[in-house]
Motif scaffolding. Structure first.
Motif, mmCIF file in Angstrom:
data_model
loop_
_atom_site.group_PDB
_atom_site.id
_atom_site.type_symbol
_atom_site.label_atom_id
_atom_site.label_comp_id
_atom_site.label_asym_id
_atom_site.label_seq_id
_atom_site.Cartn_x
_atom_site.Cartn_y
_atom_site.Cartn_z
ATOM 1 N N MET A 76 30.307 -52.577 15.164
ATOM 2 C CA MET A 76 31.141 -51.385 15.220
ATOM 3 C C MET A 76 30.428 -50.277 15.977
ATOM 4 S SD MET A 76 32.499 -48.964 12.125
ATOM 5 C CE MET A 76 33.005 -47.306 12.516
ATOM 6 N N ASP A 77 31.187 -49.540 16.775
ATOM 7 C CA ASP A 77 30.657 -48.368 17.464
ATOM 8 C C ASP A 77 30.776 -47.186 16.512
ATOM 9 O OD1 ASP A 77 29.985 -46.263 19.053
ATOM 10 O OD2 ASP A 77 31.432 -46.690 20.644
ATOM 11 N N SER A 78 29.634 -46.761 15.927
ATOM 12 C CA SER A 78 29.662 -45.679 14.938
ATOM 13 C C SER A 78 30.133 -44.361 15.531
ATOM 14 C CB SER A 78 28.281 -45.493 14.310
ATOM 15 O OG SER A 78 27.339 -45.146 15.307
ATOM 16 N N LYS A 79 30.071 -44.248 16.867
ATOM 17 C CA LYS A 79 30.505 -43.006 17.497
ATOM 18 C C LYS A 79 32.018 -42.819 17.429
ATOM 19 C CE LYS A 79 26.534 -42.375 20.469
ATOM 20 N NZ LYS A 79 26.019 -42.231 21.841
ATOM 21 N N ALA A 80 32.740 -43.869 17.041
ATOM 22 C CA ALA A 80 34.179 -43.723 16.836
ATOM 23 C C ALA A 80 34.451 -42.687 15.748
ATOM 24 C CB ALA A 80 34.803 -45.059 16.456
ATOM 25 N N MET A 81 33.529 -42.581 14.793
ATOM 26 C CA MET A 81 33.700 -41.608 13.706
ATOM 27 C C MET A 81 33.646 -40.178 14.225
ATOM 28 S SD MET A 81 34.202 -43.591 11.186
ATOM 29 C CE MET A 81 34.184 -42.439 9.817
ATOM 30 N N TYR A 82 32.948 -39.976 15.365
ATOM 31 C CA TYR A 82 32.836 -38.628 15.924
ATOM 32 C C TYR A 82 34.177 -38.119 16.443
ATOM 33 C CZ TYR A 82 27.795 -39.662 16.109
ATOM 34 O OH TYR A 82 26.498 -39.998 15.811
ATOM 35 N N LYS A 83 35.118 -39.038 16.682
ATOM 36 C CA LYS A 83 36.412 -38.656 17.253
ATOM 37 C C LYS A 83 37.380 -38.124 16.205
ATOM 38 C CE LYS A 83 35.223 -39.844 21.402
ATOM 39 N NZ LYS A 83 34.951 -38.806 22.412
ATOM 40 N N LEU A 84 37.045 -38.306 14.918
ATOM 41 C CA LEU A 84 37.864 -37.680 13.887
ATOM 42 C C LEU A 84 37.762 -36.168 14.037
ATOM 43 C CD1 LEU A 84 36.940 -39.854 10.772
ATOM 44 C CD2 LEU A 84 39.165 -39.753 11.902
ATOM 45 N N THR A 85 38.834 -35.451 13.748
ATOM 46 C CA THR A 85 38.823 -33.995 13.918
ATOM 47 C C THR A 85 38.313 -33.322 12.652
ATOM 48 O OG1 THR A 85 41.150 -33.955 13.270
ATOM 49 C CG2 THR A 85 40.668 -33.977 15.624
ATOM 50 N N TYR A 86 37.232 -32.589 12.810
ATOM 51 C CA TYR A 86 36.620 -31.856 11.708
ATOM 52 C C TYR A 86 36.489 -30.391 12.101
ATOM 53 C CZ TYR A 86 34.544 -36.453 10.464
ATOM 54 O OH TYR A 86 34.318 -37.768 10.157
ATOM 55 N N GLY A 87 36.582 -29.522 11.113
ATOM 56 C CA GLY A 87 36.164 -28.141 11.313
ATOM 57 C C GLY A 87 34.714 -28.025 10.900
ATOM 58 N N THR A 145 35.322 -26.872 16.062
ATOM 59 C CA THR A 145 35.450 -28.243 15.597
ATOM 60 C C THR A 145 34.112 -28.950 15.775
ATOM 61 O OG1 THR A 145 36.100 -29.087 17.762
ATOM 62 C CG2 THR A 145 37.881 -28.327 16.294
ATOM 63 N N TYR A 146 33.990 -30.104 15.142
ATOM 64 C CA TYR A 146 32.775 -30.888 15.287
ATOM 65 C C TYR A 146 32.583 -31.300 16.741
ATOM 66 C CZ TYR A 146 29.133 -34.194 13.910
ATOM 67 O OH TYR A 146 27.948 -34.856 13.763
ATOM 68 N N SER A 147 33.693 -31.605 17.415
ATOM 69 C CA SER A 147 33.634 -31.973 18.833
ATOM 70 C C SER A 147 33.123 -30.800 19.666
ATOM 71 C CB SER A 147 35.019 -32.408 19.321
ATOM 72 O OG SER A 147 34.999 -32.675 20.701
ATOM 73 N N PHE A 148 33.611 -29.592 19.375
ATOM 74 C CA PHE A 148 33.156 -28.399 20.096
ATOM 75 C C PHE A 148 31.654 -28.201 19.873
ATOM 76 C CE2 PHE A 148 32.166 -23.895 20.381
ATOM 77 C CZ PHE A 148 32.754 -23.539 21.589
ATOM 78 N N TYR A 149 31.219 -28.411 18.633
ATOM 79 C CA TYR A 149 29.797 -28.298 18.321
ATOM 80 C C TYR A 149 28.976 -29.280 19.151
ATOM 81 C CZ TYR A 149 25.430 -28.911 15.768
ATOM 82 O OH TYR A 149 24.095 -29.034 15.454
ATOM 83 N N GLN A 150 29.424 -30.530 19.209
ATOM 84 C CA GLN A 150 28.694 -31.562 19.949
ATOM 85 C C GLN A 150 28.585 -31.228 21.439
ATOM 86 O OE1 GLN A 150 27.129 -34.339 18.870
ATOM 87 N NE2 GLN A 150 27.602 -34.003 16.735
ATOM 88 N N LYS A 151 29.641 -30.618 21.999
ATOM 89 C CA LYS A 151 29.675 -30.349 23.440
ATOM 90 C C LYS A 151 29.057 -29.009 23.830
ATOM 91 C CE LYS A 151 33.884 -33.043 24.147
ATOM 92 N NZ LYS A 151 35.330 -32.977 24.409
ATOM 93 N N VAL A 169 22.737 -36.982 15.694
ATOM 94 C CA VAL A 169 23.989 -36.661 15.015
ATOM 95 C C VAL A 169 24.197 -35.148 14.911
ATOM 96 C CG1 VAL A 169 25.325 -36.911 12.876
ATOM 97 C CG2 VAL A 169 23.945 -38.822 13.730
ATOM 98 N N CYS A 170 23.189 -34.425 14.377
ATOM 99 C CA CYS A 170 23.387 -32.992 14.121
ATOM 100 C C CYS A 170 22.472 -32.077 14.931
ATOM 101 C CB CYS A 170 23.209 -32.690 12.635
ATOM 102 S SG CYS A 170 21.489 -32.819 12.074
#
Length: 201
Positions: A1-12, A146-152, A172-173
């Motif tokens: 499994m590609d664990s990075k798929a979990m990063y695509k869930l939308t989080y605040g 969002t978590y995505s905004f944080y990552q980018k 991850v963080c």
């Protein structure tokens, strides 16, 4: 499994705060959300290793400061990359108090919500707190981070700051472990991921 798929869930991203025995504490979480509108209830999953978890468990109340895209890296570093067991996080930040007496932040946040726990669910490493919303206010119309905004946009700043140091960074963080070598059994104090999720600076 590609664990990075979990990063695509939308989080605040939120600063979760609580108070126990006259002391406030808080941490960064990405696990809060509304579960019902009538009654108005939210849930938040909190790692049992976080001091804020114990404050919520014991007091039954908490606040969530909703972080906006204007929140700087220092906000994430302050609330997420140090432990309330080692330092008083309230000493060097501006905050206000809601009707429940618990602190919340406005700098870098666009709103806050207060809640009172009605049910707790043991999830093993975390506790899921389900709570009635008791108060809230909007500070600005800035977009929620969002978590995505944080990552980018925010996490890369931690990498820039890390380039001058020797050690390892959590993929991850963004938490930085200074020193060599990284112990095989090391667990990230922020996101609780293992040493295998760290790379050399």
């Amino acid at each position: 499994m590609d664990s990075k798929a979990m990063y695509k869930l939308t989080y605040g991203l939120f600063v979760l705060t609580s108070k126990r025995d006259g002391r406030d504490n808080g941490c960064i979480v990405n696990t809060a959300g509304q579960v019902t509108a009538s009654p108005n209830r939210i849930s938040v999953a909190v790692n049992k290793q976080n001091l804020t978890h114990d404050f919520i468990r014991d007091s039954g109340e908490f606040n969530i400061s909703i972080l906006s895209e204007k929140a700087g890296f220092e906000t994430f570093k302050h609330w997420g990359m140090q432990s309330g067991r080692d330092t008083d996080k309230m000493l060097s930040v501006e905050f206000e108090r809601s009707a429940n007496g618990i602190a919340y932040i406005t700098n870098g946040a666009n709103a806050f919500i207060s809640a009172k726990v009605v049910q707790s669910v043991d999830l093993g490493s975390h506790t899921l707190f389900i709570a009635d919303v008791t108060d809230g206010a909007v500070f600005s119309e800035d977009e929620s981070a969002t978590y995505s905004f944080y990552q980018k946009n925010i996490k890369p700043k931690s990498r820039e700051n890390a380039e001058k140091k020797k050690g390892y960074i959590c993929t991850v963080c963004g938490y930085i472990y200074e020193g060599e070598p990284l112990p095989d059994d090391f667990i990230c104090p922020v996101c609780k991921h293992p040493a295998s999720d760290f790379v050399p600076l």
